[in-house]
Design a protein around this motif. Structure first.
Motif, PDB file in Angstrom:
ATOM      1  N   LEU A  28       7.700  13.335  -1.298  1.00  0.00           N
ATOM      2  CA  LEU A  28       6.891  13.590  -0.106  1.00  0.00           C
ATOM      3  C   LEU A  28       5.458  13.092  -0.318  1.00  0.00           C
ATOM      4  N   GLN A  29       4.920  13.351  -1.490  1.00  0.00           N
ATOM      5  CA  GLN A  29       3.565  12.891  -1.786  1.00  0.00           C
ATOM      6  C   GLN A  29       3.495  11.367  -1.793  1.00  0.00           C
ATOM      7  N   ALA A  30       4.506  10.706  -2.338  1.00  0.00           N
ATOM      8  CA  ALA A  30       4.532   9.243  -2.341  1.00  0.00           C
ATOM      9  C   ALA A  30       4.610   8.697  -0.918  1.00  0.00           C
ATOM     10  N   ASP A  31       5.412   9.324  -0.066  1.00  0.00           N
ATOM     11  CA  ASP A  31       5.510   8.885   1.330  1.00  0.00           C
ATOM     12  C   ASP A  31       4.185   9.084   2.052  1.00  0.00           C
ATOM     13  N   THR A  32       3.524  10.221   1.809  1.00  0.00           N
ATOM     14  CA  THR A  32       2.232  10.497   2.434  1.00  0.00           C
ATOM     15  C   THR A  32       1.188   9.476   1.992  1.00  0.00           C
ATOM     16  N   ALA A  35       1.814   6.179   3.718  1.00  0.00           N
ATOM     17  CA  ALA A  35       1.405   6.237   5.125  1.00  0.00           C
ATOM     18  C   ALA A  35      -0.114   6.164   5.246  1.00  0.00           C
ATOM     19  N   ASN A  36      -0.834   6.844   4.361  1.00  0.00           N
ATOM     20  CA  ASN A  36      -2.300   6.792   4.390  1.00  0.00           C
ATOM     21  C   ASN A  36      -2.808   5.392   4.073  1.00  0.00           C
ATOM     22  N   ALA A  37      -2.181   4.726   3.106  1.00  0.00           N
ATOM     23  CA  ALA A  37      -2.585   3.357   2.754  1.00  0.00           C
ATOM     24  C   ALA A  37      -2.341   2.405   3.922  1.00  0.00           C
ATOM     25  N   ALA A  38      -1.218   2.578   4.609  1.00  0.00           N
ATOM     26  CA  ALA A  38      -0.921   1.723   5.758  1.00  0.00           C
ATOM     27  C   ALA A  38      -1.923   1.949   6.886  1.00  0.00           C
ATOM     28  N   ALA A  39      -2.298   3.207   7.119  1.00  0.00           N
ATOM     29  CA  ALA A  39      -3.277   3.518   8.163  1.00  0.00           C
ATOM     30  C   ALA A  39      -4.646   2.938   7.810  1.00  0.00           C
TER      31      ALA A  39
END
Length: 113
Positions: A28-32, A35-39
């Motif tokens: 979950l932390q890796a997915d978050t 997502a933050n890096a993409a944003a």
């Protein structure tokens, strides 16, 4: 682990890894984080695109100044004799040499009055 990211689950292998490294909270932390890096990347691209502009394309026969790649001086003149597909142009200089140059290093020659 690349294989775990590919299959979405822990794989059975002989690689030494601690069992907690495959825990759901780490996934979950890796997915978050992804997502933050993409944003953040999208925000940076939007900020850049606000003021970025494409240079106008040059036509065949246009007289141009050419920037010297070593000295960064605009000390060569030429004529556009060919157009590439990614903002590159074939330029024939006054000394007869022919070079491919990116649009970034060409500027239209303003006629003297």
């Amino acid at each position: 682990v690349p294989a775990q990211a590919l299959f979405g689950r822990p794989i059975s292998s002989f690689l030494l890894a601690h069992h907690s490294s495959f825990a759901p909270e780490w996934q979950l932390q890796a997915d978050t984080t992804s997502a933050n890096a993409a944003a953040q990347s999208a925000a940076a691209a939007a900020h850049y695109d606000r003021s970025a502009r494409q240079p106008r394309p040059l036509r065949l026969g246009t007289h141009v100044d050419v920037q010297d790649p070593r000295t960064k001086l605009w000390n060569a003149c030429g004529v556009i004799v060919g157009v590439g597909h990614l903002r590159d142009y074939l330029v024939k200089l006054t000394n007869g040499r022919v070079y491919w140059r990116n649009r970034r290093f060409l500027r239209p020659l303003v006629p003297a009055v």
